[in-house]
Design a protein around this motif. Sequence first.
Motif, PDB file in Angstrom:
ATOM      1  N   ARG A  96      33.048 -20.561-106.845  1.00 41.49           N
ATOM      2  CA  ARG A  96      34.037 -21.357-106.241  1.00 41.49           C
ATOM      3  C   ARG A  96      33.682 -21.320-105.742  1.00 41.49           C
ATOM      4  O   ARG A  96      34.482 -22.910-104.907  1.00 41.49           O
ATOM      5  CB  ARG A  96      34.526 -19.875-105.574  1.00 41.49           C
ATOM      6  N   LYS A 136      35.113 -30.981-104.433  1.00 36.67           N
ATOM      7  CA  LYS A 136      36.956 -32.191-105.010  1.00 36.67           C
ATOM      8  C   LYS A 136      36.080 -32.880-104.302  1.00 36.67           C
ATOM      9  O   LYS A 136      36.495 -32.439-102.995  1.00 36.67           O
ATOM     10  CB  LYS A 136      37.589 -30.960-105.600  1.00 36.67           C
ATOM     11  N   LYS A 187      52.545 -36.275 -96.474  1.00 40.66           N
ATOM     12  CA  LYS A 187      53.928 -36.218 -96.252  1.00 40.66           C
ATOM     13  C   LYS A 187      53.830 -34.754 -95.675  1.00 40.66           C
ATOM     14  O   LYS A 187      53.278 -33.927 -97.072  1.00 40.66           O
ATOM     15  CB  LYS A 187      55.995 -36.580 -97.287  1.00 40.66           C
ATOM     16  N   ASN A 188      54.667 -33.657 -95.280  1.00 42.49           N
ATOM     17  CA  ASN A 188      54.607 -32.078 -95.375  1.00 42.49           C
ATOM     18  C   ASN A 188      53.352 -31.876 -94.901  1.00 42.49           C
ATOM     19  O   ASN A 188      53.839 -30.171 -95.241  1.00 42.49           O
ATOM     20  CB  ASN A 188      55.098 -32.537 -96.518  1.00 42.49           C
ATOM     21  N   PRO A 190      46.693 -22.545 -96.265  1.00 46.52           N
ATOM     22  CA  PRO A 190      46.176 -22.932 -97.953  1.00 46.52           C
ATOM     23  C   PRO A 190      47.543 -23.861 -98.226  1.00 46.52           C
ATOM     24  O   PRO A 190      46.654 -24.720 -99.100  1.00 46.52           O
ATOM     25  CB  PRO A 190      46.402 -21.364 -97.822  1.00 46.52           C
ATOM     26  N   ALA A 191      48.958 -23.854 -97.462  1.00 48.87           N
ATOM     27  CA  ALA A 191      49.649 -24.372 -97.689  1.00 48.87           C
ATOM     28  C   ALA A 191      48.978 -26.101 -97.467  1.00 48.87           C
ATOM     29  O   ALA A 191      49.413 -27.182 -98.456  1.00 48.87           O
ATOM     30  CB  ALA A 191      50.656 -24.605 -97.031  1.00 48.87           C
ATOM     31  N   ILE A 211      45.864 -27.101 -97.582  1.00 42.17           N
ATOM     32  CA  ILE A 211      45.285 -28.143 -99.486  1.00 42.17           C
ATOM     33  C   ILE A 211      46.054 -27.902-100.189  1.00 42.17           C
ATOM     34  O   ILE A 211      45.195 -28.679-101.131  1.00 42.17           O
ATOM     35  CB  ILE A 211      44.402 -26.566 -99.327  1.00 42.17           C
ATOM     36  N   SER A 212      46.857 -26.904-100.283  1.00 45.27           N
ATOM     37  CA  SER A 212      47.415 -27.195-101.982  1.00 45.27           C
ATOM     38  C   SER A 212      48.251 -28.977-101.784  1.00 45.27           C
ATOM     39  O   SER A 212      48.717 -29.474-102.572  1.00 45.27           O
ATOM     40  CB  SER A 212      48.655 -26.477-102.715  1.00 45.27           C
ATOM     41  N   ILE A 213      48.668 -29.195-100.218  1.00 48.77           N
ATOM     42  CA  ILE A 213      49.960 -30.396-100.190  1.00 48.77           C
ATOM     43  C   ILE A 213      48.417 -31.633-100.478  1.00 48.77           C
ATOM     44  O   ILE A 213      48.514 -32.378-101.464  1.00 48.77           O
ATOM     45  CB  ILE A 213      50.532 -30.935 -98.838  1.00 48.77           C
ATOM     46  N   MET A 238      45.404 -31.223-102.269  1.00 45.95           N
ATOM     47  CA  MET A 238      44.964 -31.297-103.741  1.00 45.95           C
ATOM     48  C   MET A 238      46.014 -32.078-104.327  1.00 45.95           C
ATOM     49  O   MET A 238      46.253 -32.256-105.366  1.00 45.95           O
ATOM     50  CB  MET A 238      44.864 -29.770-104.169  1.00 45.95           C
ATOM     51  N   ILE A 239      47.311 -31.626-103.861  1.00 43.25           N
ATOM     52  CA  ILE A 239      48.095 -32.405-105.133  1.00 43.25           C
ATOM     53  C   ILE A 239      48.247 -33.405-105.051  1.00 43.25           C
ATOM     54  O   ILE A 239      48.768 -34.522-105.636  1.00 43.25           O
ATOM     55  CB  ILE A 239      49.638 -32.169-104.471  1.00 43.25           C
ATOM     56  N   LYS A 262      46.894 -36.974-107.485  1.00 45.11           N
ATOM     57  CA  LYS A 262      48.260 -37.990-107.349  1.00 45.11           C
ATOM     58  C   LYS A 262      47.972 -39.393-107.188  1.00 45.11           C
ATOM     59  O   LYS A 262      48.209 -40.770-108.412  1.00 45.11           O
ATOM     60  CB  LYS A 262      50.094 -37.622-106.347  1.00 45.11           C
TER      61      LYS A 262
END
Lengths: 451, 620
Positions: free
Chosen positions: B555, B562, B574-575, B603-604, B606-608, B610-611, B615
Amino acid sequence: MQEDTIVAISTALSNSAISIVRMSGKESISIASKIFKGKNLEEVKSNTINYGYIVDKDKIIDEVLVSIMRAPHTYTKEDIVEINTHGGIIPTNNVLNLLIKNGARMAEPGEFTKRAFLNGRIDLTQAEAVMDIIESKTNYSNELALKELTGDTKKYIQNLRQRLINLISQIEVNIDYPEYQDIEQITYNKIQDEVRSIKNELEIIIEDSKNIKIIKEGITTLILGKPNVGKSSLLNKLIKEEKAIVTEIEGTTRDIVEGQINLNGIILNLIDTAGIRQTDNKIEQIGIQKSKDKIKEADLVIVVLDISRKMSQEDIDILEATKDKTRIIVLNKNDLKQELELDKKFMNENIIEINTLKEINIKPLKDIIKQMFELGKIEDNKTLFANQRQINNAIKAKQSLENVLNTIDSVPVDLLEIDIKDALYTLGEITGENYNDEILDNLFKNFCVGK
Amino acid sequence: MKYDIIVVGGGHAGCEAALAAARLKNKTLLITSNIENIADAPCNPSIGGPAKGIVVREIDALGGQMGINTDKSLLQIKMLNTKKGPAVQALRAQIDKITYKKNMQETIKNQENLELKEAMVEDLIIKNNIVIGIKTDKNEEIYSKAVILTTGTYLRGMILAGSDKHPGGPHGEKESKDLSNNLKKLGFNIIRLKTGTPQRIEKSSINFSKAQVEKGDNEIRTFSYDNKAYYNIENQEECYLIYTNEKTHKIIKDHLNESSMYGGFVEGIGPRYCPSIEDKVVRFADKEKHQLFLEPESKFYDDIYLQGFSTSMPHYVQEEMVHSLPGLENAIINKYAYAIEYDAIDPRQLKRSLETKIIENLFTAGQINGTSGYEEAAGQGIIAGINASQKINNKDCLILKRYESYIGVLIDDLVTKGIKDPYRLLTSRAEYRLLLRNDNADLRLTEYGHEIGLINEERYNKFKEKKKLINELINKLKEIKINPTKEVNEKINNSNILKIKDTTSLYNLIKRPEVKIDDLKIFTDLNYEKEIKEEVEIQVKYEGYIEKEEKSAKRQKEAEEKKIPNNIDYNKIKNIASEAREKLNKIRPTTIAQASRISGVNPADISILMIYLKKEASNE
């Protein structure tokens, strides 16, 4: 990212008195002001409700109240506008379409909550709880969902994690400082005691949480009995008393739920069956097989027997087919002369005499149901998992701890620690303290529109 | 005069860096203030220990020198944690400080492409944010394509004992006065750290009869995968264990405000993992005694190192303290304990290759990066040497991952999380400890060493042969099956193995806790080297656990794949929470895995991130 403004109808779409259309995003106030006749929304204060009209060019669509909530102290941390329309499917849809025409985008399922999460407004457990509020149908599940928002589960799991961390550090210090004879060596007994105690605590929450499925999805209840035994009148009495929805609605299974009643917060999904008569008729056989499948899936079976008639083969078949299920044996028509002889082996089961015609003992029947599912204890201040993902992770963590206990005599302490760390990691997934993108993907797929 | 690579400092980091650079055919210069002190061990006379010992094995697998040099300079060697699992066993050696230095200096002097120079470096020559040389205290300028700084405790070094405080390095050497200020001017954040070393006691003045003897192992042990033993197992020196007592603690408490630490004379931050004796007495007030080791420093002089007694008390208090110890009532102190303060840079200003982010072609290794310990220094040294060479020869840098080496864990921790106190490697810092074993460092890293060019063909062929034999033996054990006959069960019962009920392979038999690989000699010949048999036994016996760790390492590996582009502009995303944005901007992680390890990046975020990356990728 998240440049655009999203919109959705956030109340159930029905002919209720008031519906709410909600927008989030930096354009939401300017979009709303384009179709609002009243105060200049761009100038009003945050957290105000403003009276006026929604207009399409010069045509008035609806008389409305518009709430303005400015970033960042909102649910999504973005500007939010909520328009209270005068209900009705058509006017509400018109307002929605008008907003989309003026630059908003239809929100995807769960997108408001997703934004709240991504903008750091709420954490993972809270996000899941919001989803549960959206979906909750009864007070019980509402309470559960709200309780989780306060972070009860989180605190509890964090405490268990802390104990695991403590245990791990004790093992670590022995490994990294082997020459220190004056540091207490952790013994296998100590590890065993602590791991067992944590495992037991997990077990309790897991068991308690199993009721959650029932609370959220309702108790799938099958009413079985031979023809003319009073099944449908029992069904109708149960439903009538609760003034519940009698229309056919899709249940959680492929079955048609005949009716849904709310027993002080517990949902009973009542399901009709074709009966399980022996027959040579091919079509009827298919129906009978279906009934047997339904018995398998049911959480509760109510077997209705006619007290005024002798036990028939069909009664015996029904009792036999449901003998392993959670069931209540209802003896109907207790005003008539008793002809039925119930075998002694049933004496320890839940048996109740009722009379659907004269509405005798309908309430005690309900009490028995409540008692059987021990739902009373959920009202206490218990820590519970609110959804299947959390329960599954807890089970996984419990299994890791069981591995520790099973191997404690055969492997060195640092290998035991691998399973302890696994448990720690899995519990971290419940509270969102570890990062794993699968959770996010999964989670956001399960959100439905609006809060 | 122009060099390819200049290494500043001749400690354990400097030696590995210089040797790696020179062996990779770069014209290399090692500059140090005193050539006599190259490879000196100014603190404890031991190398290895949990995690640290495995680092030495890793250095050896990559083609470094510390392992062989330790093997050649042993006073005593043992395997630690033998009662625990294979993942946490590690070697520790007591070394002869004189021999160690002599052997390393010889290797360095005989190394092709490597020159030595005695001077104090006080400045760097920079052009367009690229380092192109150094300047000495005599204003001499020497040019090179890359520079590696391994300055140890010499940057603004300050010696402390009680209220006495004077500038200097270990052994009364001169400190470097200006280099850290000049680094600061270039934009490096300078942090002040502290470490200390205990007293050296005259051996003949100690009564050892009151101490518990600590011997070396009765089995030949080597750090290097050469497996050459240079010592006589019968002639190992002994160490001794003693304890402090109430009297010692009372002296310390009575004089506490005279110590540099508690008297407020220290600004540096000391290591949590290696507290001074006054720290131990204060922080663990309920403990009646603390253990101390008496360790010989060399066969050529009589100093005994008093491990565990490091202090910054004034000399007269140290006399009292030492004399309160059992067997040391009449001890003569040859050297007093002292604390030393020094400057280091914030390691978050480094890339995972150990090149600095601010100045191109400038690398740093060892205590300047905030670590403590010879092994940690050497591990960084060889990586800095390799990567300086890779960089100036336009090759990819060697970034060791957390799941393949302790060196990878060490460097990733430093550059991602930064440090608060001197960083010591511990096994618990590694999340995949069972993959990072003492026995398999060569299996993990020899390929890298060979590919880069530090492992020669002879050694590489030997390694390939070892791998072949391991597979061969594993297959053999899988093929041989035994049946639950009376005869067989009698046989295994005699070897203290529980009876079998079904036909089973020898391979599966090893998985039982009570079975050792050599027990299987009753069924088949096992004419393999001990090293091969041990490796097979570990791989088979712990297969389930190893697979489990490999699965979760996978994992991390995926997240390491990445990549985050160098030129990412975090202000455009942003964000992202402002704390996370600030940290990401500062540390500039190169992969999602690294980003997710930064404290304060949740984590939030990281997900932003990654998105955003997805994009961006789809926009291109």
